[in-house]
Design an enzyme around this catalytic site. Structure first.
Site, PDB file in Angstrom:
ATOM      1  N   GLU A   1     -11.584  -3.322  -3.019  1.00 34.84           N
ATOM      2  CA  GLU A   1     -10.581  -2.377  -3.508  1.00 34.84           C
ATOM      3  C   GLU A   1     -10.348  -2.594  -4.997  1.00 34.84           C
ATOM      4  O   GLU A   1      -9.712  -3.571  -5.397  1.00 34.84           O
ATOM      5  CB  GLU A   1      -9.271  -2.574  -2.748  1.00 34.84           C
ATOM      6  CG  GLU A   1      -9.417  -2.461  -1.247  1.00 34.84           C
ATOM      7  CD  GLU A   1      -8.274  -3.169  -0.522  1.00 34.84           C
ATOM      8  OE1 GLU A   1      -7.130  -2.706  -0.640  1.00 34.84           O
ATOM      9  OE2 GLU A   1      -8.517  -4.188   0.127  1.00 34.84           O
TER      10      GLU A   1
ATOM     11  N   HIS B   1       0.800  -1.231   0.000  1.00 33.47           N
ATOM     12  CA  HIS B   1       0.000   0.000   0.000  1.00 33.47           C
ATOM     13  C   HIS B   1       0.832   1.280   0.000  1.00 33.47           C
ATOM     14  O   HIS B   1       0.518   2.244   0.705  1.00 33.47           O
ATOM     15  CB  HIS B   1      -0.955   0.015   1.200  1.00 33.47           C
ATOM     16  CG  HIS B   1      -2.018  -1.049   1.151  1.00 33.47           C
ATOM     17  ND1 HIS B   1      -2.519  -1.578  -0.014  1.00 33.47           N
ATOM     18  CD2 HIS B   1      -2.697  -1.680   2.164  1.00 33.47           C
ATOM     19  CE1 HIS B   1      -3.450  -2.480   0.265  1.00 33.47           C
ATOM     20  NE2 HIS B   1      -3.573  -2.568   1.580  1.00 33.47           N
TER      21      HIS B   1
ATOM     22  N   HIS C   1      -9.561   2.299   0.428  1.00 36.95           N
ATOM     23  CA  HIS C   1      -9.512   1.183   1.373  1.00 36.95           C
ATOM     24  C   HIS C   1     -10.610   1.250   2.437  1.00 36.95           C
ATOM     25  O   HIS C   1     -10.376   0.900   3.605  1.00 36.95           O
ATOM     26  CB  HIS C   1      -8.135   1.132   2.018  1.00 36.95           C
ATOM     27  CG  HIS C   1      -7.681  -0.235   2.427  1.00 36.95           C
ATOM     28  ND1 HIS C   1      -8.390  -1.027   3.294  1.00 36.95           N
ATOM     29  CD2 HIS C   1      -6.597  -0.959   2.069  1.00 36.95           C
ATOM     30  CE1 HIS C   1      -7.739  -2.165   3.471  1.00 36.95           C
ATOM     31  NE2 HIS C   1      -6.652  -2.152   2.738  1.00 36.95           N
TER      32      HIS C   1
END
Ligand code: BGC
Length: 394
Positions: free
Chosen positions: A359, A148, A222
């Site tokens: 996502e 991420h 997210h």
């Protein structure tokens, strides 16, 4: 699927936007309450102070409201959606996303609640990739891997925010700049994310980015949803549909092996609505590796580039969430790593599987997997990705 458009004009517009002071989101914004009306009295954006960064920089909260009464709170820290109300079948609006009421709670070890993710959604194996013969080493923040966007990803940046007055709904434009070399990535990246709350109870998200050197980009959102509106419940009773005939199996470090495996006859088959809990404990190596579902599904081609990707339905409240995107994949994560350590907004804690994430993105580890759709972005091109989350009831 994701389009990268060469558009010089757009690049010039971007450059102008960023020169106008993207990073100077400092004290001058000091907490006046401001309201920007869009179409009507009810369809508006309100700005309030939310808190302060350790260096004193102010973080604001923008509340986007539509005519129906849906409200979405977005903070400039991480572009995080901290609250999102959606109606049940009797018309009662309740908050359906995991998060916190205060800024400080977001500074701890928080699993990306509600945040914008960049520069790269999900994992890059061994925090490394090569581009044009050069090897880039990224921050490793997930065992040996990069996750991420690294240690200080876009979820931890203070974004510049501009509410816009348009006929489309309540619009909030967030921008930030990631310096050349940040978290190990090549190129200075200018990013723009537009959140539009429409009159159809839909949050439309448009991501754009430009770079000054070849690089890789894979942006996503997210948010953890719990459609019951009660965070002491888990999401195992939510009925999920994924418009995907295949998914990406992973190794023990949750890196895709490169195989596109058919879902048919496996616990990964969500081509028809299925309760999340139905097969989440199945005796299946992939389920065990993820501790539940934590995989990227390969979305089926749809007639339009922007097509149906997923839905979640909560039978008791009648809430339905649909996801549309132009991305090739969707990471379906069932909050397996939540463990009751974080206090919930409504008392109690966020327990295991108390939220699910949908996502939309390119596949994890694409920079190291040539057969996957590319995540490369060149100077002069504009990265573009489009997703919408639409609520209804049945
Ligand atoms: C990943 C999970 C990770 C979670 C929170 C998800 O997108 O797939 O493995 O634990 O994000 O970081």
């Amino acid at each position: 699927m994701k389009t990268i458009k060469a558009s010089l004009l757009f690049f010039v517009f971007f450059a102008a936007l960023f020169n106008s002071g993207c990073k100077e989101n400092k004290k001058e914004n000091q907490s006046e309450q401001e309201t920007v009306n869009t179409e009507s009295e009810k369809n508006h954006i309100e700005k309030n102070a939310f808190g302060e960064m350790p260096d004193g920089q102010q973080v604001d909260k923008y509340t986007l409201t539509n005519d129906n009464g849906m409200e979405i709170d977005v903070i400039t820290y991480g572009g995080i959606i901290t609250r999102w109300t959606a109606p049940d079948k009797d018309g009662n609006y309740e908050d359906v996303v995991l998060g916190f009421n205060d800024l400080d709670s977001y500074f701890g070890d928080v699993p990306y609640f509600g945040a914008l993710i960049g520069r790269y959604g999900n994992r890059i194996a061994n925090g490394q990739f090569s581009l044009d013969g050069e090897t880039y080493t990224l921050a490793k923040n997930n065992g040996p891997n990069h996750l991420h966007g690294g240690i200080t990803g876009f979820d931890k940046k203070v974004w510049k925010a501009e509410p816009e007055s348009t006929g489309d709904g309540a619009v909030l434009v967030l921008t930030c700049t990631s310096a050349d070399g940040e978290e190990g990535y090549p190129g200075k990246l200018d990013v723009k994310v537009t959140y539009t709350l429409t009159g159809d109870n839909e949050l439309d998200i448009q991501y754009e980015a430009v770079t000054d050197k070849p690089t890789v980009v894979n942006l996503t959102q997210h948010t953890y949803f719990n459609l019951s509106g009660d965070f002491s419940n888990d999401i195992l009773d939510h009925e999920v549909t994924l418009n995907a005939s295949a998914y990406l199996p992973v190794d023990a470090g949750l890196i895709p092996t490169g195989e596109l495996r058919p879902v048919e006859g496996t616990p990964f088959d969500f081509t028809k609505p299925k309760a999340v809990g139905k097969e989440i404990e199945a005796d299946n190596q992939q389920i065990q590796r993820g501790g539940g579902y934590d995989h990227c599904w390969v979305l089926n081609e749809t007639e339009d580039d922007f097509g149906f990707a997923a839905s979640a339905y909560h039978p008791e409240t009648g809430r339905v969430l649909e996801v549309y995107t132009d991305e090739p994949g969707i990471q379906f994560y069932t909050g397996n790593f939540l463990n009751g350590a974080l206090a919930s907004k409504t008392g109690g804690t966020y327990g295991k599987r108390s939220g699910l994430c949908l996502e939309t993105q390119h596949y994890p580890d694409s920079p190291n997997q040539e057969a996957f759709p590319t995540t490369r972005l060149n100077p002069g091109e504009t990265y573009s990705s489009h997703t919408s989350f639409k609520f209804s009831t049945k």
